[in-house]
Design a protein around this motif. Structure first.
Motif, PDB file in Angstrom:
ATOM      1  N   LYS A   9     -26.891  17.599 -12.597  1.00 30.80           N
ATOM      2  CA  LYS A   9     -27.137  18.261 -13.895  1.00 30.80           C
ATOM      3  C   LYS A   9     -26.692  19.722 -13.842  1.00 30.80           C
ATOM      4  CE  LYS A   9     -30.951  15.224 -15.141  1.00 30.80           C
ATOM      5  NZ  LYS A   9     -32.339  15.109 -15.638  1.00 30.80           N
ATOM      6  N   GLY A  10     -25.681  20.016 -13.051  1.00 28.70           N
ATOM      7  CA  GLY A  10     -25.153  21.375 -12.963  1.00 28.70           C
ATOM      8  C   GLY A  10     -25.883  22.262 -11.974  1.00 28.70           C
ATOM      9  N   PHE A  11     -26.951  21.736 -11.363  1.00 24.49           N
ATOM     10  CA  PHE A  11     -27.727  22.498 -10.390  1.00 24.49           C
ATOM     11  C   PHE A  11     -27.169  22.294  -8.975  1.00 24.49           C
ATOM     12  CE2 PHE A  11     -31.317  24.264 -12.585  1.00 24.49           C
ATOM     13  CZ  PHE A  11     -31.534  23.440 -13.693  1.00 24.49           C
ATOM     14  N   THR A  12     -27.191  23.369  -8.202  1.00 28.51           N
ATOM     15  CA  THR A  12     -26.858  23.305  -6.790  1.00 28.51           C
ATOM     16  C   THR A  12     -27.881  24.100  -6.004  1.00 28.51           C
ATOM     17  OG1 THR A  12     -25.433  25.245  -6.950  1.00 28.51           O
ATOM     18  CG2 THR A  12     -24.374  23.094  -7.214  1.00 28.51           C
ATOM     19  N   ALA A  13     -27.963  23.803  -4.720  1.00 27.17           N
ATOM     20  CA  ALA A  13     -28.851  24.558  -3.837  1.00 27.17           C
ATOM     21  C   ALA A  13     -28.252  24.544  -2.447  1.00 27.17           C
ATOM     22  CB  ALA A  13     -30.255  23.955  -3.828  1.00 27.17           C
TER      23      ALA A  13
END
Lengths: 110, 113
Positions: free
Chosen positions: A57-61
């Motif tokens: 969903k466009g999130f990265t970590a």
């Protein structure tokens, strides 16, 4: 002892602005880090895990072992991102328990 | 596919009464099982976890106990509830394999009156 710290209880961000939810951990072994999300009236569910190096969903970590951090980022916030976010650590090579931070409520402003 | 059932969804109990919350997992064997309490401002607090039948680890000394009588059944109990036991209780399971996540039940809202 294992510990997960999320310093922000609430984060308000305008739609289209970048998002960063902070997570720091304390663990003497090799950590497994996860981000979970809980949308309104839904079950807590996995968002992403560090071992997969994925974007959801466009999130990265990215896991930063030097800074013991696993911050969650998204370049452009969307209104549907409003939810409760929890950072979690799995102590795989100890007793395999999973501990969570206190959570950050992300509120996307229109 | 694997599913987790937790019941009841809501419960109102008087102070001093006993408690039994049940959680069962289907579609997998030998899962790790967890009980958490979720509270505003406190996040998810790990209460108990189990890596096998009869093996229970307690994280927080309190008025609660847990048992795992069968491989895929996890029970949270109390002999005498306190007002402070009110909260939202979540059961979860995971595969005992590196890199796998936990799957959560729908939760039980317990109100002690």
């Amino acid at each position: 002892a294992q510990r997960v710290t999320q310093p922000e209880k609430l984060l308000s961000v305008f739609k289209g602005a970048p998002v960063e939810l902070k997570c720091n951990y304390s663990y003497s072994g090799s950590p497994e880090l996860f981000w979970y999300v809980q949308y309104s009236r839904q079950r807590l569910q996995l968002l992403l895990r560090h071992i997969s190096r994925e974007s959801i969903k466009g999130f990265t970590a990215d896991l930063n072992k030097g800074e013991t951090s696993f911050h969650l980022k998204k370049p452009f916030a969307q209104e549907e991102d409003s939810a409760m976010y929890y950072c979690a650590l799995r102590a795989w090579n100890r007793d395999d328990k999973i501990i969570f931070g206190k959570g950050t409520r992300l509120h996307i402003l229109p | 596919s694997q599913t987790i059932h937790q019941w009841p969804a809501t419960l109102v109990q008087p102070v001093g009464s006993p408690l039994s919350l049940e959680c069962t997992v289907e579609g997998t064997s030998n899962p790790n099982l967890y009980w958490y309490r979720q509270a505003a401002g406190r996040g998810l607090q790990l209460l108990f976890y189990s890596v096998g039948i009869g093996q229970i680890s307690s994280e927080v000394p309190q008025n609660l106990s847990a048992s795992r009588p069968q491989d895929r059944q996890f029970i949270l109990s109390s002999k005498k509830l306190l007002l402070s036991d009110s909260g939202f209780y979540l059961c979860a399971w995971s595969v005992p394999r590196r890199g796998t996540e936990a799957f959560f039940g729908q939760g039980t809202r317990l109100t002690v009156v």
